[in-house]
Design a protein around this motif. Structure first.
Motif, PDB file in Angstrom:
ATOM      1  N   ALA A  63      52.139  52.492  48.909  1.00  0.00           N
ATOM      2  CA  ALA A  63      52.956  51.428  49.518  1.00  0.00           C
ATOM      3  C   ALA A  63      53.225  50.261  48.568  1.00  0.00           C
ATOM      4  O   ALA A  63      53.219  49.107  48.970  1.00  0.00           O
ATOM      5  CB  ALA A  63      52.322  50.943  50.820  1.00  0.00           C
ATOM      6  N   MET A  64      53.455  50.574  47.289  1.00  0.00           N
ATOM      7  CA  MET A  64      53.693  49.519  46.305  1.00  0.00           C
ATOM      8  C   MET A  64      54.991  48.758  46.577  1.00  0.00           C
ATOM      9  O   MET A  64      55.088  47.577  46.254  1.00  0.00           O
ATOM     10  CB  MET A  64      53.716  50.106  44.894  1.00  0.00           C
ATOM     11  CG  MET A  64      52.371  50.608  44.419  1.00  0.00           C
ATOM     12  SD  MET A  64      52.507  51.287  42.748  1.00  0.00           S
ATOM     13  CE  MET A  64      50.968  52.170  42.598  1.00  0.00           C
ATOM     14  N   VAL A  65      55.998  49.436  47.130  1.00  0.00           N
ATOM     15  CA  VAL A  65      57.266  48.755  47.423  1.00  0.00           C
ATOM     16  C   VAL A  65      57.355  48.319  48.878  1.00  0.00           C
ATOM     17  O   VAL A  65      58.241  47.576  49.265  1.00  0.00           O
ATOM     18  CB  VAL A  65      58.493  49.625  47.054  1.00  0.00           C
ATOM     19  CG1 VAL A  65      58.652  49.711  45.550  1.00  0.00           C
ATOM     20  CG2 VAL A  65      58.404  51.008  47.659  1.00  0.00           C
ATOM     21  N   GLY A  66      56.401  48.806  49.683  1.00  0.00           N
ATOM     22  CA  GLY A  66      56.359  48.445  51.088  1.00  0.00           C
ATOM     23  C   GLY A  66      55.859  49.601  51.932  1.00  0.00           C
ATOM     24  O   GLY A  66      55.821  50.737  51.475  1.00  0.00           O
ATOM     25  N   PRO A  67      55.467  49.299  53.168  1.00  0.00           N
ATOM     26  CA  PRO A  67      54.979  50.334  54.071  1.00  0.00           C
ATOM     27  C   PRO A  67      56.142  51.089  54.725  1.00  0.00           C
ATOM     28  O   PRO A  67      57.292  50.676  54.628  1.00  0.00           O
ATOM     29  CB  PRO A  67      54.205  49.533  55.117  1.00  0.00           C
ATOM     30  CG  PRO A  67      54.968  48.238  55.184  1.00  0.00           C
ATOM     31  CD  PRO A  67      55.431  47.967  53.775  1.00  0.00           C
ATOM     32  N   GLY A  68      55.811  52.160  55.390  1.00  0.00           N
ATOM     33  CA  GLY A  68      56.829  52.920  56.107  1.00  0.00           C
ATOM     34  C   GLY A  68      56.314  54.276  56.506  1.00  0.00           C
ATOM     35  O   GLY A  68      55.126  54.462  56.766  1.00  0.00           O
ATOM     36  N   ILE A  69      57.221  55.230  56.512  1.00  0.00           N
ATOM     37  CA  ILE A  69      56.901  56.583  56.943  1.00  0.00           C
ATOM     38  C   ILE A  69      57.768  57.521  56.115  1.00  0.00           C
ATOM     39  O   ILE A  69      58.769  57.100  55.543  1.00  0.00           O
ATOM     40  CB  ILE A  69      57.175  56.715  58.462  1.00  0.00           C
ATOM     41  CG1 ILE A  69      56.419  57.892  59.059  1.00  0.00           C
ATOM     42  CG2 ILE A  69      58.656  56.784  58.757  1.00  0.00           C
ATOM     43  CD1 ILE A  69      56.375  57.845  60.577  1.00  0.00           C
ATOM     44  N   ALA A  70      57.379  58.765  56.032  1.00  0.00           N
ATOM     45  CA  ALA A  70      58.182  59.737  55.296  1.00  0.00           C
ATOM     46  C   ALA A  70      58.618  60.843  56.248  1.00  0.00           C
ATOM     47  O   ALA A  70      57.957  61.098  57.258  1.00  0.00           O
ATOM     48  CB  ALA A  70      57.377  60.315  54.131  1.00  0.00           C
ATOM     49  N   VAL A  71      59.724  61.474  55.902  1.00  0.00           N
ATOM     50  CA  VAL A  71      60.239  62.583  56.705  1.00  0.00           C
ATOM     51  C   VAL A  71      60.413  63.780  55.782  1.00  0.00           C
ATOM     52  O   VAL A  71      61.084  63.684  54.750  1.00  0.00           O
ATOM     53  CB  VAL A  71      61.591  62.239  57.368  1.00  0.00           C
ATOM     54  CG1 VAL A  71      62.060  63.398  58.244  1.00  0.00           C
ATOM     55  CG2 VAL A  71      61.497  60.955  58.178  1.00  0.00           C
ATOM     56  N   LEU A  72      59.773  64.889  56.155  1.00  0.00           N
ATOM     57  CA  LEU A  72      59.965  66.141  55.422  1.00  0.00           C
ATOM     58  C   LEU A  72      61.180  66.800  56.064  1.00  0.00           C
ATOM     59  O   LEU A  72      61.119  67.223  57.219  1.00  0.00           O
ATOM     60  CB  LEU A  72      58.722  67.025  55.532  1.00  0.00           C
ATOM     61  CG  LEU A  72      58.701  68.225  54.597  1.00  0.00           C
ATOM     62  CD1 LEU A  72      58.834  67.787  53.128  1.00  0.00           C
ATOM     63  CD2 LEU A  72      57.425  69.018  54.776  1.00  0.00           C
ATOM     64  N   PRO A  73      62.313  66.811  55.351  1.00  0.00           N
ATOM     65  CA  PRO A  73      63.556  67.247  55.991  1.00  0.00           C
ATOM     66  C   PRO A  73      63.597  68.726  56.301  1.00  0.00           C
ATOM     67  O   PRO A  73      63.017  69.537  55.583  1.00  0.00           O
ATOM     68  CB  PRO A  73      64.630  66.878  54.965  1.00  0.00           C
ATOM     69  CG  PRO A  73      63.915  66.851  53.660  1.00  0.00           C
ATOM     70  CD  PRO A  73      62.495  66.455  53.954  1.00  0.00           C
ATOM     71  N   SER A  74      64.306  69.034  57.387  1.00  0.00           N
ATOM     72  CA  SER A  74      64.570  70.433  57.688  1.00  0.00           C
ATOM     73  C   SER A  74      65.593  70.900  56.656  1.00  0.00           C
ATOM     74  O   SER A  74      66.312  70.100  56.076  1.00  0.00           O
ATOM     75  CB  SER A  74      65.090  70.578  59.119  1.00  0.00           C
ATOM     76  OG  SER A  74      66.071  69.617  59.397  1.00  0.00           O
ATOM     77  N   GLY A  75      65.631  72.193  56.414  1.00  0.00           N
ATOM     78  CA  GLY A  75      66.477  72.736  55.353  1.00  0.00           C
ATOM     79  C   GLY A  75      67.957  72.683  55.671  1.00  0.00           C
ATOM     80  O   GLY A  75      68.373  72.381  56.784  1.00  0.00           O
TER      81      GLY A  75
END
Length: 151
Positions: free
Chosen positions: A27-39
């Motif tokens: 989180a060096m640039v900020g907090p959040g969440i990630a999304v593993l995209p569907s294909g």
């Protein structure tokens, strides 16, 4: 003021710590969440209403009226693709609505090129405690809420 952050892509949400890049994972640039995209080819959409203040084929930042910036990074190390496989739908400085297509891309092509297609969604320069409702481990469609940013 609460700001609802929408998922820029369809896929499965995951904790930022799962992103294979220390800048995001720590989180060096900020907090959040990630999304593993569907294909398959899909459009990454704006996570909030605002202005596109940074625009690269692989990443963009939308700044809200009150100055909060949300970074969407399409894959890890995808800058090395030099824009190949990415299609810009907007220009820098353009006003966008949450859910509006910003960049077309293909997560499968990113994976085939040897990069992680995971998409960090970052509340720039925010403190982790101002984010709530982080949806991890859930299936989302582009435009679904994934967290709330309280000011």
């Amino acid at each position: 003021m609460s700001l609802e952050i929408l998922s820029p892509v369809s896929g499965k949400t995951t904790a930022m710590t799962e992103v294979p890049d220390p800048v995001f994972a720590q989180a060096m640039v900020g907090p959040g969440i990630a999304v593993l995209p569907s294909g398959g080819r899909q459009d990454a959409v704006a996570p909030v209403d605002g202005t596109v203040v940074t625009l690269h084929p692989h990443a963009f930042v939308v700044a809200t009226e009150d100055g909060r910036g949300v970074l969407v990074h399409l894959g890890i190390d995808t800058v090395k693709q030099k824009g190949e496989g990415f299609t810009l739908h907007v220009v820098k400085g353009e006003a966008v609505r949450a859910g509006q297509p910003v960049v077309g891309w293909d997560p499968d092509a990113v994976k085939a090129a040897g990069y992680s297609p995971i998409v960090p969604v970052v509340a720039l320069d925010a403190k982790a405690e101002v984010l709530s409702g982080l949806l991890t481990g859930g299936d989302v469609e582009a435009g679904d809420p994934i967290f709330t940013w309280d000011s």
